[in-house]
Write an enzyme that holds these catalytic residues in place. Structure first.
Site, PDB file in Angstrom:
ATOM      1  N   ASN A  12       0.868  -1.185   0.000  1.00 22.13           N
ATOM      2  CA  ASN A  12       0.000   0.000   0.000  1.00 22.13           C
ATOM      3  C   ASN A  12       0.905   1.234   0.000  1.00 22.13           C
ATOM      4  OD1 ASN A  12      -1.805   2.038   0.533  1.00 22.13           O
ATOM      5  ND2 ASN A  12      -2.321   1.357   2.605  1.00 22.13           N
ATOM      6  N   LYS A  14       0.112   4.245  -0.311  1.00 20.67           N
ATOM      7  CA  LYS A  14      -0.549   5.411   0.305  1.00 20.67           C
ATOM      8  C   LYS A  14      -0.360   6.652  -0.577  1.00 20.67           C
ATOM      9  CE  LYS A  14       0.028   3.258   4.762  1.00 20.67           C
ATOM     10  NZ  LYS A  14       0.169   3.385   6.200  1.00 20.67           N
ATOM     11  N   HIS A  98      -9.269   1.087   5.376  1.00 17.94           N
ATOM     12  CA  HIS A  98      -7.966   1.224   6.034  1.00 17.94           C
ATOM     13  C   HIS A  98      -8.140   2.125   7.256  1.00 17.94           C
ATOM     14  CE1 HIS A  98      -3.820   2.353   6.786  1.00 17.94           C
ATOM     15  NE2 HIS A  98      -3.483   1.270   6.108  1.00 17.94           N
ATOM     16  N   GLU A 100      -6.516   4.473   8.336  1.00 20.33           N
ATOM     17  CA  GLU A 100      -6.332   5.902   8.073  1.00 20.33           C
ATOM     18  C   GLU A 100      -7.609   6.514   7.510  1.00 20.33           C
ATOM     19  OE1 GLU A 100      -2.774   5.419   5.752  1.00 20.33           O
ATOM     20  OE2 GLU A 100      -1.701   4.847   7.572  1.00 20.33           O
ATOM     21  N   GLU A 170      -5.103  -5.373  10.879  1.00 16.53           N
ATOM     22  CA  GLU A 170      -4.077  -4.350  11.052  1.00 16.53           C
ATOM     23  C   GLU A 170      -4.281  -3.632  12.382  1.00 16.53           C
ATOM     24  OE1 GLU A 170      -2.255  -3.056   7.153  1.00 16.53           O
ATOM     25  OE2 GLU A 170      -4.023  -1.817   7.386  1.00 16.53           O
ATOM     26  N   GLY A 176       2.828   1.814  10.854  1.00 18.01           N
ATOM     27  CA  GLY A 176       3.765   2.918  10.685  1.00 18.01           C
ATOM     28  C   GLY A 176       4.501   3.299  11.955  1.00 18.01           C
ATOM     29  N   SER A 216       3.776  -2.657  10.328  1.00 21.22           N
ATOM     30  CA  SER A 216       5.230  -2.699  10.417  1.00 21.22           C
ATOM     31  C   SER A 216       5.832  -4.055  10.023  1.00 21.22           C
ATOM     32  CB  SER A 216       5.693  -2.289  11.824  1.00 21.22           C
ATOM     33  OG  SER A 216       5.275  -0.971  12.110  1.00 21.22           O
TER      34      SER A 216
HETATM   35  C1  PEP Z   1      -0.599  -0.081   6.407  1.00 27.35           C
HETATM   36  O1  PEP Z   1      -0.723   1.121   6.351  1.00 27.35           O
HETATM   37  O2  PEP Z   1      -1.484  -0.819   5.937  1.00 27.35           O
HETATM   38  C2  PEP Z   1       0.589  -0.600   7.047  1.00 27.35           C
HETATM   39  C3  PEP Z   1       0.567  -1.839   7.448  1.00 27.35           C
HETATM   40  O3  PEP Z   1       1.640   0.265   7.183  1.00 27.35           O
HETATM   41  P1  PEP Z   1       3.094  -0.095   7.756  1.00 27.35           P
HETATM   42  O4  PEP Z   1       3.546  -1.362   7.081  1.00 27.35           O
HETATM   43  O5  PEP Z   1       3.936   1.081   7.399  1.00 27.35           O
HETATM   44  O6  PEP Z   1       2.944  -0.291   9.228  1.00 27.35           O
END
Ligand code: PEP
Length: 254
Positions: A12, A14, A98, A100, A170, A176, A216
């Protein structure tokens, strides 16, 4: 329940990468992962790069995903993108809900359920994200939150549509932040989600749905996470912005 599912790992991107940067990145990913057949590999660039990335991955083992979609087919929805527009670029997957978007655009489970149905109606596959915040985990509410999100976000789907849906667990506190869920925390949450699916859609569907872990994920933790019986892939944010780390996550997962 035995694991019989093909891994699916999606990047992703973003709100990152101009078209030129996206093309550089995808050229490297394409080269590094040319031989990989064991994993479904998906890249999700921003809308503005879909057209060019789509051409760049034609006849490769990479598949294209979008990061969001509107639930309507067309009309007066300024700034939104419909399924038909994504299909022009051979998009196959759409990330929905997501954290976000849940946080910044205030997306609700009800809206995500409408979008999930619209994605299926267009013969695309949704990647539906669920996950608890740190406050919720610390208050012992993880299962309650997952239950509400899973039931609410998937309420519109038939068994057949659910089977073709990908879920992404998630934990918001791991996105992040560099903090990854332990393999036990991930497996526990994935198993809980799979049991919910069993209750909602029956055994065949629950056994077939792929549940990605996101938060992460990096080359150093991918193998352990993917070896968990109910973890069927990853949704990768930060580490998908560089070809080397994205490719290593995938290679280490096989
Ligand atoms: C995400 O935004 O779906 C995500 C898992 O980000 P990150 O891998 O940076 O934690």
């Amino acid at each position: 329940m035995e694991k019989e599912r093909k891994l699916i790992i999606a990047g992703n991107w973003k709100m990152n990468k101009t078209v030129a940067e996206a093309l550089d990145l995808v050229a490297d990913i394409k080269r590094d992962l040319r031989e990989v057949k064991e994993v479904d590999i998906v890249v999700c660039p921003p809308f503005t790069a879909l057209s060019e990335v789509s051409k760049a991955i034609l006849n490769t083992n990479l598949r294209l995903g979008a990061q969001n979609m509107n639930e309507n087919n067309f009309g007066a929805y300024t700034g939104e993108i419909a399924a038909g527009m994504l299909k022009e670029f051979s998009v196959r997957f759409v990330i929905l809900g997501h954290s976000e978007r849940r946080q910044y655009q205030k997306e609700t489970d009800e809206l995500i359920a409408k979008k999930a149905l619209a994605v299926h109606t267009a013969s695309l596959k949704p990647i539906v994200c669920v996950g608890e915040t740190l406050t919720e985990r610390e208050a012992g509410k993880t299962e309650k939150v997952l239950q509400t999100q899973v039931r609410g976000s998937l309420s519109t789907l038939s068994k057949g549509q659910m089977e073709e849906t990908i879920l992404a667990y998630e934990p918001v506190w791991a996105i992040g932040t560099g903090k990854t869920a332990t393999t036990n925390q991930a497996q526990e949450a994935h198993l809980f989600i799979r049991r919910l699916l069993l209750d909602m859609f029956g055994e065949t569907v629950a056994r077939r749905v792929r549940i990605q872990y996101g938060g992460s994920v990096k080359p150093s933790n991918a193998r352990d996470l993917m070896s968990q019986p109910d973890v069927d892939g990853a949704l990768v944010g930060g580490a998908s912005l560089e070809a080397r780390s994205f490719a290593d996550i995938i290679k280490n997962s096989i």
